[in-house]
Design an enzyme around this catalytic site. Sequence first.
Site: not given
Length: 302
Positions: A250-253, A284, A289
Site C-alpha cells: 500500500a505504499a504506492g497507493d 506507511a 498491512g
Amino acid sequence: MKKIVVLGSTNVDTILNIKRLPLPGETMAMDGQSSAGGGKGANQALAATRAGAETSFVSKIGDDHAADFMLDTFKKDGLNIDHVTETSKAGTGKAYILLDENGQNSILIYGGANQTISIDDINAAKETIKKSDCLISEFETPISVTIEAFKIAKENGVITILNPAPAKDNIPLDLLKLTDIIVPNETEASAITGIKVEDKKSIINSAEKLNKMGINRVIITIGSRGSLYYSEGKEEFVDAYKVPVIDTTAAGDTFIGYLAAKLDSDLGNVVEAMKFASKASSIAVQTKGAQNSIPYVEDVKI
C-alpha cells in the site's frame, strides 16, 4: 476541500509472513499470517480521505462477510460509499500477500466482484464524477469501465490520474490520451514502454516515451530511491525519505491518494504534492498491512 473520486478494487488481504520467497517446487513454513482490508482502489480512496479530501469510491463487493468487513472500514473513515454496490455474481475480491523478512512483497489477486463493475455503474456515478476535482483509477477493474469514467471526467474538466497496476503492456491508447497524470512504478513503466527501468537515464527515457504516447505528465515511483516527475522534456527527482522498511504493501497507493489530495487544479504544484505523498508513503512502509498502515494527514509533516 478537494473532491476526489476513486474507481477501483475492494479486496480483503491475507498476509503470509515468510523468510523469503519459495523456490519452484519448494514447500516452506510460514512465520505467521493475518488479514486486513486492501485492494488498490480502496487503499487509494482511504489514503485520499485520510489526506483530508472529500472522497467518493466507485467499487463492487460480493454478498459475503468480507464485504461487511470492508464496509465497516469505509464507514469508520468517512469515505463516501454511495457507489459501492453489491453483486451476487462473485465474491468480494481477495489478495494473498507473500511478505518476506525484508519488507518486500509478492501479491496474488482474485478479482471476484471487482471484475463485474460495468458501464452502468459508471453512469450511476456520473454526477459525482462531474462534480469532482480529480478521478483516480487503476487496473484491478475492467479497463473499458475506466475509459468511460475518464471520458466523463475529461468532458467536465476533472483531472484524471491513472495508476497502471497491475502491470500491462497493451494499454489502449484511448485511455492514455484521456490521462492527465500517469503514476507507474519501475515494473509498470517497463511493461508499458518496453524500456527496462534500471538507472536515471532509463527512467527518463521511459518517462519520455510515455510523454510521446500522449500523457503530458508522468510520475514514475522508484521505491527507496524516490520518484521522477517528467513533463515536456523537463525532469525532476524527488528523493524518498530514509526510514526502516517493515512492509511496502500500500505504499504506492498511499502515494497516489496523498498526491491527488494535494494537487492544485492547474497542476502547478506537482513536485510539492509528490514530496507530501512521499512523506506519507515513508510512514506507511513502517507498519505491516495495507489500509492500517496508511497515515492520517495530521501525522504527515514535511
